[in-house]
Design an enzyme around this catalytic site. Sequence first.
Site, PDB file in Angstrom:
ATOM      1  N   GLY A  76       2.398   3.055  -3.208  1.00 20.92           N
ATOM      2  CA  GLY A  76       1.618   4.054  -4.045  1.00 20.92           C
ATOM      3  C   GLY A  76       1.147   5.120  -3.102  1.00 20.92           C
ATOM      4  O   GLY A  76       0.681   6.255  -3.724  1.00 20.92           O
ATOM      5  N   HIS A  77       1.096   4.868  -1.831  1.00 17.13           N
ATOM      6  CA  HIS A  77       0.346   5.904  -1.061  1.00 17.13           C
ATOM      7  C   HIS A  77       1.384   6.358   0.209  1.00 17.13           C
ATOM      8  O   HIS A  77       1.356   5.793   1.298  1.00 17.13           O
ATOM      9  CB  HIS A  77      -0.654   5.409  -0.559  1.00 17.13           C
ATOM     10  CG  HIS A  77      -1.930   6.497   0.235  1.00 17.13           C
ATOM     11  ND1 HIS A  77      -1.610   7.038   1.274  1.00 17.13           N
ATOM     12  CD2 HIS A  77      -2.899   7.073  -0.482  1.00 17.13           C
ATOM     13  CE1 HIS A  77      -2.880   7.645   1.481  1.00 17.13           C
ATOM     14  NE2 HIS A  77      -3.397   7.828   0.456  1.00 17.13           N
ATOM     15  N   PHE A  78       2.439   7.225  -0.272  1.00 15.18           N
ATOM     16  CA  PHE A  78       2.893   7.766  -1.400  1.00 15.18           C
ATOM     17  C   PHE A  78       4.099   7.472  -1.630  1.00 15.18           C
ATOM     18  O   PHE A  78       4.891   7.219  -0.413  1.00 15.18           O
ATOM     19  CB  PHE A  78       2.695   9.367  -1.387  1.00 15.18           C
ATOM     20  CG  PHE A  78       1.003   9.640  -1.126  1.00 15.18           C
ATOM     21  CD1 PHE A  78       0.268   9.936  -2.450  1.00 15.18           C
ATOM     22  CD2 PHE A  78       0.558   9.954   0.023  1.00 15.18           C
ATOM     23  CE1 PHE A  78      -1.178  10.335  -2.415  1.00 15.18           C
ATOM     24  CE2 PHE A  78      -0.723  10.464   0.034  1.00 15.18           C
ATOM     25  CZ  PHE A  78      -1.420  10.491  -1.215  1.00 15.18           C
ATOM     26  N   VAL A  85       0.975  -1.171   0.092  1.00 16.56           N
ATOM     27  CA  VAL A  85      -0.023   0.137   0.201  1.00 16.56           C
ATOM     28  C   VAL A  85       0.754   1.318  -0.129  1.00 16.56           C
ATOM     29  O   VAL A  85       0.505   2.195  -0.683  1.00 16.56           O
ATOM     30  CB  VAL A  85      -0.830   0.032   1.247  1.00 16.56           C
ATOM     31  CG1 VAL A  85      -1.823   1.345   1.347  1.00 16.56           C
ATOM     32  CG2 VAL A  85      -1.970  -1.147   0.983  1.00 16.56           C
ATOM     33  N   LEU A 140       1.913   6.999   3.932  1.00 13.28           N
ATOM     34  CA  LEU A 140       0.806   7.150   4.731  1.00 13.28           C
ATOM     35  C   LEU A 140      -0.412   6.041   4.945  1.00 13.28           C
ATOM     36  O   LEU A 140      -0.581   5.705   3.620  1.00 13.28           O
ATOM     37  CB  LEU A 140       0.209   8.460   4.359  1.00 13.28           C
ATOM     38  CG  LEU A 140       1.102   9.668   4.599  1.00 13.28           C
ATOM     39  CD1 LEU A 140       0.362  10.893   4.163  1.00 13.28           C
ATOM     40  CD2 LEU A 140       1.503   9.931   5.998  1.00 13.28           C
TER      41      LEU A 140
END
Lengths: 152, 93
Positions: free
Chosen positions: A37-39, A34, A44
Amino acid sequence: MRLEYFEMIDRVAVLDLEAGRIEATSTVPEASPVFEGHFPGHPLVPGVLLTETMAQASGYLVLARDGFGRMPFLMAVDKARFREFVGPGDALRVTAELTHEGSGYVATRAAISVAGRKVADAELRFRTVPFPPGLDARMRREAARIGLPRRP
Amino acid sequence: MSSTFETVAGIMSETADIPRETITPESHAIEDLGIDSLAFLDIAFAVDKAFGIKLPLEQWTQDVNEGKVPAEEYFVVKNLVSRIDALVAAKGA
Protein backbone atom coordinates in the site's frame (compact mmCIF):
# COMPACT_ATOMS: atom_id res chain seq x y z
CA MET A 1 13.48 -5.53 10.48
CA ARG A 2 10.02 -7.02 10.41
CA LEU A 3 7.72 -4.15 9.64
CA GLU A 4 4.44 -5.94 10.23
CA TYR A 5 5.56 -7.08 13.70
CA PHE A 6 7.02 -3.70 14.64
CA GLU A 7 10.43 -5.29 15.12
CA MET A 8 12.33 -2.29 13.84
CA ILE A 9 15.80 -2.97 15.24
CA ASP A 10 17.95 -5.90 14.12
CA ARG A 11 21.06 -5.46 16.23
CA VAL A 12 22.60 -3.14 18.79
CA ALA A 13 26.07 -2.16 17.63
CA VAL A 14 27.14 0.29 20.33
CA LEU A 15 25.72 1.04 23.76
CA ASP A 16 27.39 3.70 25.88
CA LEU A 17 25.41 3.96 29.11
CA GLU A 18 27.61 6.65 30.57
CA ALA A 19 27.27 8.93 27.56
CA GLY A 20 23.63 7.91 27.11
CA ARG A 21 24.04 6.82 23.52
CA ILE A 22 23.04 3.83 21.41
CA GLU A 23 23.78 2.81 17.84
CA ALA A 24 21.83 0.03 16.15
CA THR A 25 21.49 -1.53 12.74
CA SER A 26 18.50 -2.70 10.78
CA THR A 27 17.89 -3.81 7.23
CA VAL A 28 14.64 -3.03 5.48
CA PRO A 29 13.10 -6.28 4.13
CA GLU A 30 12.86 -6.78 0.40
CA ALA A 31 9.18 -7.54 0.71
CA SER A 32 6.45 -6.62 3.20
CA PRO A 33 2.67 -6.19 3.12
CA VAL A 34 3.37 -2.59 4.09
CA PHE A 35 4.85 -1.98 0.64
CA GLU A 36 1.70 -3.19 -1.08
CA GLY A 37 0.00 0.00 0.00
CA HIS A 38 2.92 2.34 0.53
CA PHE A 39 3.13 2.68 -2.41
CA PRO A 40 1.96 0.33 -5.17
CA GLY A 41 4.93 -0.09 -7.48
CA HIS A 42 7.01 2.38 -5.46
CA PRO A 43 7.80 0.75 -2.08
CA LEU A 44 8.84 3.16 0.67
CA VAL A 45 9.14 2.76 4.45
CA PRO A 46 6.50 5.14 5.85
CA GLY A 47 7.74 8.07 7.90
CA VAL A 48 5.74 6.87 10.89
CA LEU A 49 7.70 3.60 10.84
CA LEU A 50 10.99 5.46 10.58
CA THR A 51 9.83 7.43 13.62
CA GLU A 52 9.00 4.13 15.35
CA THR A 53 12.48 2.86 14.48
CA MET A 54 14.08 5.89 16.12
CA ALA A 55 11.71 5.51 19.08
CA GLN A 56 12.65 1.86 19.56
CA ALA A 57 16.38 2.62 19.51
CA SER A 58 15.73 5.35 22.07
CA GLY A 59 13.56 3.04 24.12
CA TYR A 60 16.20 0.32 24.33
CA LEU A 61 18.71 2.95 25.40
CA VAL A 62 16.38 4.07 28.20
CA LEU A 63 15.66 0.47 29.25
CA ALA A 64 19.36 -0.38 29.35
CA ARG A 65 20.29 2.74 31.26
CA ASP A 66 17.51 2.22 33.78
CA GLY A 67 18.16 -1.52 34.14
CA PHE A 68 14.65 -2.30 32.85
CA GLY A 69 13.22 -0.46 35.86
CA ARG A 70 10.44 1.29 33.94
CA MET A 71 8.89 1.15 30.49
CA PRO A 72 9.29 4.14 28.18
CA PHE A 73 6.23 4.99 26.10
CA LEU A 74 6.52 7.49 23.25
CA MET A 75 4.67 10.69 24.16
CA ALA A 76 6.00 13.41 21.87
CA VAL A 77 7.70 13.75 18.50
CA ASP A 78 9.28 17.09 17.67
CA LYS A 79 11.13 18.34 14.63
CA ALA A 80 10.78 15.09 12.70
CA ARG A 81 12.38 15.20 9.27
CA PHE A 82 12.33 12.58 6.53
CA ARG A 83 15.08 13.69 4.24
CA GLU A 84 15.37 10.87 1.72
CA PHE A 85 13.36 7.86 0.61
CA VAL A 86 13.98 4.60 2.46
CA GLY A 87 13.04 1.40 0.68
CA PRO A 88 13.55 -2.37 0.41
CA GLY A 89 17.06 -3.59 1.15
CA ASP A 90 18.33 -0.37 2.68
CA ALA A 91 20.75 -0.92 5.56
CA LEU A 92 19.89 1.51 8.33
CA ARG A 93 22.14 2.85 11.04
CA VAL A 94 19.99 4.12 13.87
CA THR A 95 21.40 6.35 16.59
CA ALA A 96 19.85 7.87 19.70
CA GLU A 97 21.21 9.94 22.53
CA LEU A 98 19.64 11.04 25.77
CA THR A 99 19.24 14.80 25.89
CA HIS A 100 17.31 15.16 29.14
CA GLU A 101 16.22 12.95 32.02
CA GLY A 102 13.24 14.50 33.74
CA SER A 103 11.02 13.23 36.52
CA GLY A 104 8.87 10.56 34.91
CA TYR A 105 10.00 11.29 31.39
CA VAL A 106 13.10 11.34 29.18
CA ALA A 107 14.04 13.13 25.98
CA THR A 108 16.22 11.83 23.16
CA ARG A 109 17.56 12.98 19.84
CA ALA A 110 17.58 10.22 17.24
CA ALA A 111 18.57 9.79 13.62
CA ILE A 112 18.70 7.22 10.84
CA SER A 113 21.34 7.13 8.15
CA VAL A 114 21.84 4.99 5.06
CA ALA A 115 25.32 4.68 3.54
CA GLY A 116 26.49 7.63 5.61
CA ARG A 117 23.64 9.93 4.58
CA LYS A 118 21.13 11.08 7.14
CA VAL A 119 17.66 10.06 5.98
CA ALA A 120 15.60 10.91 9.09
CA ASP A 121 15.92 12.57 12.46
CA ALA A 122 13.68 13.69 15.29
CA GLU A 123 13.52 14.79 18.89
CA LEU A 124 11.51 12.34 20.95
CA ARG A 125 10.10 12.25 24.46
CA PHE A 126 8.94 9.27 26.47
CA ARG A 127 6.85 8.93 29.58
CA THR A 128 8.49 6.33 31.82
CA VAL A 129 6.09 4.26 33.92
CA PRO A 130 6.12 0.99 35.89
CA PHE A 131 5.90 -2.00 33.54
CA PRO A 132 2.40 -3.21 32.75
CA PRO A 133 2.07 -6.89 33.80
CA GLY A 134 4.00 -9.24 31.54
CA LEU A 135 5.62 -6.58 29.38
CA ASP A 136 8.87 -6.62 31.36
CA ALA A 137 9.65 -10.20 30.32
CA ARG A 138 8.63 -9.52 26.74
CA MET A 139 10.92 -6.50 26.48
CA ARG A 140 13.82 -8.43 27.99
CA ARG A 141 13.35 -11.14 25.35
CA GLU A 142 13.31 -8.54 22.59
CA ALA A 143 16.41 -6.90 24.06
CA ALA A 144 18.18 -10.26 24.05
CA ARG A 145 17.11 -10.81 20.43
CA ILE A 146 18.79 -7.61 19.30
CA GLY A 147 21.88 -8.13 21.47
CA LEU A 148 21.30 -5.29 23.91
CA PRO A 149 24.21 -5.67 26.34
CA ARG A 150 23.31 -6.45 29.92
CA ARG A 151 24.49 -4.10 32.62
CA PRO A 152 27.83 -5.23 34.05
CA MET B 1 4.96 39.95 38.64
CA SER B 2 8.18 37.96 38.63
CA SER B 3 10.05 37.05 35.51
CA THR B 4 9.67 33.41 36.56
CA PHE B 5 5.90 33.80 36.41
CA GLU B 6 6.11 35.41 32.99
CA THR B 7 8.29 32.60 31.69
CA VAL B 8 6.09 29.87 33.17
CA ALA B 9 2.88 31.49 31.94
CA GLY B 10 4.40 31.81 28.49
CA ILE B 11 5.39 28.13 28.50
CA MET B 12 1.92 27.08 29.65
CA SER B 13 0.25 29.22 27.04
CA GLU B 14 2.38 27.94 24.19
CA THR B 15 2.59 24.30 25.26
CA ALA B 16 -1.06 23.76 26.22
CA ASP B 17 -2.53 26.25 23.74
CA ILE B 18 -4.08 28.41 26.45
CA PRO B 19 -4.67 32.15 25.87
CA ARG B 20 -1.91 33.89 27.80
CA GLU B 21 -4.29 36.42 29.39
CA THR B 22 -6.24 33.65 31.14
CA ILE B 23 -3.20 32.53 33.12
CA THR B 24 -2.84 34.34 36.45
CA PRO B 25 -0.79 33.58 39.57
CA GLU B 26 -3.97 32.27 41.17
CA SER B 27 -4.82 29.88 38.32
CA HIS B 28 -4.93 26.18 39.15
CA ALA B 29 -3.15 24.44 36.28
CA ILE B 30 -5.49 21.46 36.29
CA GLU B 31 -8.82 22.78 37.57
CA ASP B 32 -8.79 26.28 36.04
CA LEU B 33 -6.59 25.85 32.96
CA GLY B 34 -7.56 22.27 32.10
CA ILE B 35 -3.98 21.08 31.73
CA ASP B 36 -3.89 17.27 31.71
CA SER B 37 -1.05 15.03 32.88
CA LEU B 38 0.46 14.63 29.41
CA ALA B 39 0.42 18.37 28.76
CA PHE B 40 1.94 18.92 32.19
CA LEU B 41 4.86 16.67 31.21
CA ASP B 42 5.34 18.88 28.15
CA ILE B 43 5.33 21.92 30.42
CA ALA B 44 7.77 20.25 32.82
CA PHE B 45 10.12 19.56 29.92
CA ALA B 46 10.02 23.19 28.80
CA VAL B 47 10.44 24.43 32.39
CA ASP B 48 13.35 22.03 33.01
CA LYS B 49 15.07 23.33 29.89
CA ALA B 50 14.32 27.01 30.52
CA PHE B 51 15.56 26.99 34.11
CA GLY B 52 18.12 24.18 34.03
CA ILE B 53 16.33 22.25 36.77
CA LYS B 54 14.44 18.98 37.20
CA LEU B 55 10.89 19.45 38.45
CA PRO B 56 10.25 16.51 40.80
CA LEU B 57 6.88 15.79 39.23
CA GLU B 58 6.73 12.16 40.27
CA GLN B 59 7.34 13.05 43.91
CA TRP B 60 4.71 15.76 43.75
CA THR B 61 2.19 13.41 42.19
CA GLN B 62 2.89 10.81 44.84
CA ASP B 63 2.54 13.40 47.61
CA VAL B 64 -0.84 14.49 46.25
CA ASN B 65 -2.11 10.96 45.62
CA GLU B 66 -1.17 9.91 49.16
CA GLY B 67 -2.91 12.97 50.60
CA LYS B 68 0.28 14.35 52.10
CA VAL B 69 0.11 17.64 50.24
CA PRO B 70 -2.91 19.36 48.66
CA ALA B 71 -2.63 19.63 44.89
CA GLU B 72 -2.84 23.43 45.12
CA GLU B 73 0.61 23.49 46.70
CA TYR B 74 2.12 22.36 43.45
CA PHE B 75 -0.34 23.19 40.73
CA VAL B 76 -1.54 26.71 41.49
CA VAL B 77 0.70 28.80 39.24
CA LYS B 78 2.10 31.10 41.95
CA ASN B 79 3.05 28.06 44.07
CA LEU B 80 4.61 26.34 41.08
CA VAL B 81 6.60 29.52 40.42
CA SER B 82 7.81 29.61 44.04
CA ARG B 83 8.98 26.01 43.80
CA ILE B 84 10.79 26.70 40.53
CA ASP B 85 12.52 29.69 42.15
CA ALA B 86 13.54 27.47 45.09
CA LEU B 87 14.93 24.80 42.76
CA VAL B 88 16.87 27.42 40.81
CA ALA B 89 18.24 28.88 44.06
CA ALA B 90 19.21 25.42 45.32
CA LYS B 91 21.01 24.76 42.06
CA GLY B 92 23.10 27.88 42.47
CA ALA B 93 23.82 27.30 46.17
